[in-house]
Design an enzyme around this catalytic site. Structure first.
Site, PDB file in Angstrom:
ATOM      1  CE1 TYR A 124     -26.918 -13.473  -5.358  1.00 41.70           C
ATOM      2  CE2 TYR A 124     -27.104 -11.051  -6.760  1.00 41.70           C
ATOM      3  CZ  TYR A 124     -25.821 -12.155  -6.413  1.00 41.70           C
ATOM      4  OH  TYR A 124     -25.043 -13.004  -6.480  1.00 41.70           O
TER       5      TYR A 124
ATOM      6  CE  LYS B  66     -27.134 -15.237  -8.158  1.00 39.57           C
ATOM      7  NZ  LYS B  66     -27.368 -14.229  -8.977  1.00 39.57           N
TER       8      LYS B  66
ATOM      9  CB  THR C 295     -23.648 -11.291 -14.344  1.00 40.23           C
ATOM     10  OG1 THR C 295     -23.318 -12.112 -12.531  1.00 40.23           O
ATOM     11  CG2 THR C 295     -22.657 -11.392 -15.504  1.00 40.23           C
TER      12      THR C 295
ATOM     13  CB  VAL D 194     -29.400 -18.065 -10.597  1.00 40.36           C
ATOM     14  CG1 VAL D 194     -29.122 -16.470 -11.645  1.00 40.36           C
ATOM     15  CG2 VAL D 194     -31.074 -18.029 -10.033  1.00 40.36           C
TER      16      VAL D 194
END
Length: 317
Positions: free
Chosen positions: A144, A172, A56, A212
């Site tokens: 992640y 995550k 992001t 998150v």
């Protein structure tokens, strides 16, 4: 150093956002804007931590030097009261190590390392990649897992083996497989953070500790209330907040999340700026739908005059 919400079992706090990287109108890095946005997220949106230079944050189109600049600006702005996690993952182990060491020098509290993407390594390669990166610095690592972008999931057995490394402490989770996530939570001490906002409450129900997020740029306080309610055993309040926020949790991803997040922040008068190609600005219809989604979730963003200006320009404000 005391940071809100950072306690054993929740090493990075409860509420984090994968922060956008603000740019100037000409597409150059807005360092002051990054510091201002980070301050807003921590002081006004009740964040315990921030992930900088993640997807992001448009990490695919920022240089290593820009990543270092924005990370240092955020550490200076909020590093005394929030955890700052640096996104350093690439599909090149050597490059990831370079970014990890640079992040440690810049003052990051932890590393977000995504599964190597595009080249689709086997599980043995994934295991080696994460271990090698974790060995390269003294910082704790959040793995992640996002097969929709990386092209390959981290299998349960691989995740359990990763948990044996002393610096691999969190995940995550954007896999969307609650059953497999629950197995890892049962078998390890990894702290699980939802990487899909709409699945935060379901993940909390099987042992996750936080999120998150992306809509959390705008809906931080209510999201934190939801997490705290669940933690306190008030399942009904947590469910009510989840359902209230669901339009926003889904609405920010009707197209690329960063495009709509930057549009929302701009309408709220916060630093954001344009996205970098190959992304494009959210169009008027997309922003109009986002405003409807946010209103349904309890937050008004933008005015009629701002939307009219948006329609004239055909770009995010």
């Amino acid at each position: 150093m005391t940071r809100t919400g950072s306690v054993p079992g929740r090493p990075f706090g409860r509420l984090l956002s994968a922060m956008v990287t603000p740019f100037q109108a000409d597409g150059s890095l807005d360092v002051a804007g990054a510091a201002r946005l980070a301050t807003h997220l921590v002081d006004e949106q009740e964040h315990d931590g921030l992930v900088i230079n993640g997807t992001t944050g448009e990490s695919a189109t920022t240089s290593d030097a820009e990543k270092d600049q924005v990370l240092r600006a955020v550490v200076e702005a909020v590093g005394d009261r929030a955890t700052v996690i640096a996104g350093v993952g690439t599909n090149d182990t050597a490059h990831t190590i370079e970014l990890a060491r640079a992040a440690e020098k810049a003052g990051a509290d932890g590393l977000l390392v995504v599964t190597p993407y595009y080249n689709k390594p086997p599980q043995a390669g994934i295991l080696q990649h994460f271990r090698t990166v974790a060995d390269a610095s003294g910082l704790p690592v959040m793995v992640y897992d996002i097969p929709g972008r990386s092209g390959v999931p981290i299998e349960t057995e691989t995740m359990c083996r990763l948990a044996e490394h002393e610096r691999i402490i969190a995940v995550k989770d954007a896999k969307g497989d609650l059953g497999e996530s629950a197995w890892v939570i049962k078998r390890t001490n990894l702290a699980y953070y939802s990487g899909e906002d709409k699945l935060t409450l379901p993940l909390l129900s099987v042992g996750a500790v936080g999120v998150v997020g992306v809509p959390t740029h705008v809906f931080g306080p209510d999201t934190k209330r939801m997490i705290l309610a669940h933690e306190a055993g008030d399942v009904e309040q947590a469910r009510e907040l989840h359902l209230k926020l669901l339009p926003a949790y889904c609405g920010f991803f009707r197209t690329q999340g960063v495009m709509l997040t930057k549009a929302a922040l701009t309408l709220l008068g916060l630093p954001a700026g344009p996205v970098r190609p190959p992304l494009v600005a959210a169009n008027a219809a997309e922003v109009g739908r986002l405003r409807e989604d946010c209103a349904e979730a309890g937050r008004t963003i933008g005015t009629a005059d701002q939307m009219a200006h948006h329609n004239e320009l055909g770009v995010a404000l």
